[in-house]
Design a protein around this motif. Sequence first.
Motif, PDB file in Angstrom:
ATOM      1  N   SER A   1       0.701  -1.130   0.119  1.00 38.28           N
ATOM      2  CA  SER A   1      -0.213  -0.015   0.068  1.00 38.28           C
ATOM      3  C   SER A   1       0.915   1.368   0.055  1.00 38.28           C
ATOM      4  O   SER A   1       2.176   1.201  -0.161  1.00 38.28           O
ATOM      5  CB  SER A   1      -0.846  -0.068   1.249  1.00 38.28           C
ATOM      6  N   VAL A   2       0.253   2.404  -0.156  1.00 35.58           N
ATOM      7  CA  VAL A   2       1.204   3.786   0.390  1.00 35.58           C
ATOM      8  C   VAL A   2       0.418   4.525   1.324  1.00 35.58           C
ATOM      9  O   VAL A   2      -0.841   4.189   1.570  1.00 35.58           O
ATOM     10  CB  VAL A   2       1.276   4.387  -1.233  1.00 35.58           C
TER      11      VAL A   2
ATOM     12  N   ALA B   1      -6.759  -7.221  -3.947  1.00 37.05           N
ATOM     13  CA  ALA B   1      -6.752  -5.774  -4.811  1.00 37.05           C
ATOM     14  C   ALA B   1      -8.234  -5.295  -4.675  1.00 37.05           C
ATOM     15  O   ALA B   1      -8.530  -4.196  -4.726  1.00 37.05           O
ATOM     16  CB  ALA B   1      -6.610  -6.072  -6.125  1.00 37.05           C
ATOM     17  N   LYS B   2      -9.320  -6.229  -4.752  1.00 32.77           N
ATOM     18  CA  LYS B   2     -10.514  -5.707  -4.674  1.00 32.77           C
ATOM     19  C   LYS B   2     -10.995  -5.039  -3.403  1.00 32.77           C
ATOM     20  O   LYS B   2     -11.900  -4.417  -3.432  1.00 32.77           O
ATOM     21  CB  LYS B   2     -11.497  -7.055  -4.777  1.00 32.77           C
ATOM     22  N   VAL B   3     -10.183  -5.473  -2.187  1.00 34.47           N
ATOM     23  CA  VAL B   3     -10.521  -4.495  -0.888  1.00 34.47           C
ATOM     24  C   VAL B   3      -9.293  -3.665  -0.654  1.00 34.47           C
ATOM     25  O   VAL B   3      -9.466  -3.117   0.476  1.00 34.47           O
ATOM     26  CB  VAL B   3     -10.681  -5.690   0.244  1.00 34.47           C
ATOM     27  N   GLY B   4      -8.724  -3.305  -1.955  1.00 35.69           N
ATOM     28  CA  GLY B   4      -7.762  -2.016  -1.451  1.00 35.69           C
ATOM     29  C   GLY B   4      -6.401  -2.208  -1.323  1.00 35.69           C
ATOM     30  O   GLY B   4      -5.574  -1.313  -1.437  1.00 35.69           O
ATOM     31  N   PHE B   5      -5.955  -3.442  -1.356  1.00 34.18           N
ATOM     32  CA  PHE B   5      -4.319  -3.571  -1.464  1.00 34.18           C
ATOM     33  C   PHE B   5      -3.884  -3.641  -2.760  1.00 34.18           C
ATOM     34  O   PHE B   5      -4.543  -4.351  -3.691  1.00 34.18           O
ATOM     35  CB  PHE B   5      -4.205  -5.051  -0.750  1.00 34.18           C
ATOM     36  N   ARG B   6      -2.500  -3.134  -2.769  1.00 35.57           N
ATOM     37  CA  ARG B   6      -1.787  -3.260  -4.032  1.00 35.57           C
ATOM     38  C   ARG B   6      -1.371  -4.557  -4.366  1.00 35.57           C
ATOM     39  O   ARG B   6      -0.613  -5.168  -3.375  1.00 35.57           O
ATOM     40  CB  ARG B   6      -0.678  -2.150  -4.197  1.00 35.57           C
ATOM     41  N   PRO B   7      -1.555  -5.425  -5.507  1.00 33.38           N
ATOM     42  CA  PRO B   7      -1.011  -6.596  -5.690  1.00 33.38           C
ATOM     43  C   PRO B   7       0.268  -6.747  -5.804  1.00 33.38           C
ATOM     44  O   PRO B   7       1.028  -5.578  -6.243  1.00 33.38           O
ATOM     45  CB  PRO B   7      -2.009  -7.116  -6.840  1.00 33.38           C
ATOM     46  N   VAL B   8       1.303  -7.773  -5.588  1.00 34.24           N
ATOM     47  CA  VAL B   8       2.521  -7.752  -5.727  1.00 34.24           C
ATOM     48  C   VAL B   8       2.946  -8.652  -6.904  1.00 34.24           C
ATOM     49  O   VAL B   8       3.953  -8.884  -7.188  1.00 34.24           O
ATOM     50  CB  VAL B   8       2.986  -8.342  -4.531  1.00 34.24           C
TER      51      VAL B   8
END
Length: 355
Positions: A139-140, A297-304
């Motif tokens: 995330s950021v 990703a659907k709940v707001g986390f940036r995928p890796v």
Amino acid sequence: MNAVSRRSALLFVAGLGLAGAIAACGGNGNQATTGEDGQAARSDTIDLTLVSYAVTEAAYSNIIPLFVEQWEAETGQTVRFDQSYGGSGSQTRAVIDGLEADIVALAIPADTYQIQDAGLIEPGWEAETPNGDGIVTSSVGVIVTREGNPKNIQDWDDLTRDDVTFVTANPKTSGGARWNYLALWGHISETGGTEEEAKAFVTDAFTNVPILPRDAREATDVFFTQNQGDALINYENEVLLAAQQGDELPYVIPQNNIYIANPIAVVDTYVDQRGTREAAEAFVAFLFTPEAQREFAKVGFRPVIPEVQQEFADAFPEVENLFTAEDFGGWSQINADFFADGAIFDQIQAEVARR
């Protein structure tokens, strides 16, 4: 039976929330049976305990059934999950104190290293994950503002203005708040500024912090419920999840920002004691598949993983200058330089108190 009872008791006593068993069915949990050839055979069911930080629950509630289905199709074995969600620091202490987690998914690598230092996770856990660094989501940092952004806050610099106050948790007590601190420090140090300039900037910023709550949840309460501050430092994944739940929060993403890395690890001591290593390692590996990364990703986390990063590119704006914990020497160095007793953050707080 004693191990299961003790684990459940620790979940309850720590106030961490036993989310229950998923895909529960009959059987003796992790007890092995013996075949006619005298070799140990896989039991019909296995119990895994996942200990994670609060905001991940929405993702894991969707990911776990996918893994349960896949594992049963591949092995014929049903996995039942005990899930515990709470503050990352509290979860870390609970595992060190005896909560028998098979897998820990925490908000900050420093928390995982604490469990490693306690002798429960073997060094090198990062390399055991498919991407080789132990980071399952990212995330950021963002700045949440009041509705309409009346103070026109656009960047970290605005948090040092005389007419602005903001809320952040105390990085001495909140692991997650250390990301906030590094974002502020790196805004200067990672754009050509000196250490002295970074220290002066962060000191000016913390002069505008009226209260330092113990953790991120308290900080959110201070901002929204107690109505303190013009802004709140938070994480992109939290505001995106809040929007999905009907709480649209106004926020800005500073273009000098910290790469918030969320680690995953198998707790070696406990999986070996409980005979759950194979399933626990398979679950961790599953978290790096496109199916699982999409749910994050659907709940707001940036995928890796690149495939899913491309799929969700529109949802996660690029950040111009993204720095990492390694740019500050890694977490051992960060904690020693900034957060140990008498280190830079204590010096900053002493200066703030004098103003």
